[in-house]
Scaffold this active site. Structure first.
Site, PDB file in Angstrom:
ATOM      1  N   ASP A 111       0.784  -1.245   0.000  1.00 16.18           N
ATOM      2  CA  ASP A 111       0.000   0.000   0.000  1.00 16.18           C
ATOM      3  C   ASP A 111       0.816   1.295   0.000  1.00 16.18           C
ATOM      4  O   ASP A 111       0.438   2.265   0.661  1.00 16.18           O
ATOM      5  CB  ASP A 111      -0.966   0.013   1.194  1.00 16.18           C
ATOM      6  CG  ASP A 111      -1.860  -1.207   1.254  1.00 16.18           C
ATOM      7  OD1 ASP A 111      -1.937  -1.953   0.257  1.00 16.18           O
ATOM      8  OD2 ASP A 111      -2.482  -1.431   2.301  1.00 16.18           O
TER       9      ASP A 111
ATOM     10  N   LYS B 168      -7.086  -4.774  -2.842  1.00 19.65           N
ATOM     11  CA  LYS B 168      -7.716  -5.320  -1.647  1.00 19.65           C
ATOM     12  C   LYS B 168      -8.569  -4.280  -0.939  1.00 19.65           C
ATOM     13  O   LYS B 168      -8.374  -3.084  -1.113  1.00 19.65           O
ATOM     14  CB  LYS B 168      -6.660  -5.878  -0.688  1.00 19.65           C
ATOM     15  CG  LYS B 168      -5.716  -4.832  -0.125  1.00 19.65           C
ATOM     16  CD  LYS B 168      -4.606  -5.479   0.688  1.00 19.65           C
ATOM     17  CE  LYS B 168      -3.715  -4.465   1.341  1.00 19.65           C
ATOM     18  NZ  LYS B 168      -4.310  -3.633   2.366  1.00 19.65           N
TER      19      LYS B 168
ATOM     20  N   CYS C 157      -2.144  -1.866   7.886  1.00 19.86           N
ATOM     21  CA  CYS C 157      -2.046  -2.887   6.838  1.00 19.86           C
ATOM     22  C   CYS C 157      -0.773  -3.718   6.943  1.00 19.86           C
ATOM     23  O   CYS C 157      -0.814  -4.936   6.745  1.00 19.86           O
ATOM     24  CB  CYS C 157      -2.164  -2.245   5.462  1.00 19.86           C
ATOM     25  SG  CYS C 157      -3.808  -1.515   5.195  1.00 19.86           S
TER      26      CYS C 157
END
Length: 180
Positions: free
Chosen positions: A14, A76, A108
């Site tokens: 991310d 996701k 995350c």
């Protein structure tokens, strides 16, 4: 346990364009992740990227996305990249070691690490290649991941373990280009 190029996958979590302005030292984090990604390519370690809700947070930073095949990018909605098992079906997702870079460390990254450990994977979190919005969140997450069984490492630790030995042409070229 040592990090082996033949057994590991680089997982970049991310590091997305719209999230970066809020992340501490994001330029440095990206630089370290890109450095490690370039070495991973040289030693044939697969790279997987994850993107949390890319419609809202944008794609992965361009320098990290460049040259990564579409099947190696996992979109996701769950905070953990390993929550639904899709990660393990991607190229390199079946390896037993994961070297982790990304943001946010306490969300995350940490949830992915905890799920990977529960899955039986060996996990190595690259300290200078993870970040959060607040330094205290990063530090707490690193402590928790270490307590759970993850190894907290530096990018050079990873690079030298992947190379395994000096004197080879690979070592010489990586030393010249990346080790300063």
């Amino acid at each position: 346990m040592r990090i082996k190029a033949t057994e590991s996958t680089l997982l970049i979590i991310d590091i997305q364009e719209r999230l970066l302005p809020a992340i501490l030292d994001s330029d440095s984090m990206i630089e370290h992740a890109a450095w490690l990604q370039q070495i991973a390519r040289r030693v044939s370690v697969p790279t997987l990227l994850t993107e949390q809700y890319s419609k809202g947070l944008g794609p992965t930073a361009a320098i990290l996305r460049e040259g990564v095949a579409a099947e190696s990018i996992l979109e996701k909605m769950e905070f953990s990249s390993a929550a639904d098992g899709e990660l393990f079906k991607r190229p390199g997702g079946d390896r037993k070691q994961f070297v982790i870079c990304g943001c946010e460390t306490h969300v995350c990254v940490m949830q992915t690490v905890l799920d990977l450990l529960a899955h039986g994977s060996q996990v190595f979190v690259v300290e200078e290649a993870v970040s959060s919005r607040r330094a205290s969140d990063k530090e707490l997450a690193l402590q928790r991941m270490r307590q759970a069984g993850a190894q907290i490492v530096s990018r050079e630790m990873v690079a030298f373990e992947w190379m395994e030995r000096a004197g080879t042409e690979l070592f010489k070229s990586i030393s010249r280009e990346f080790i300063r």
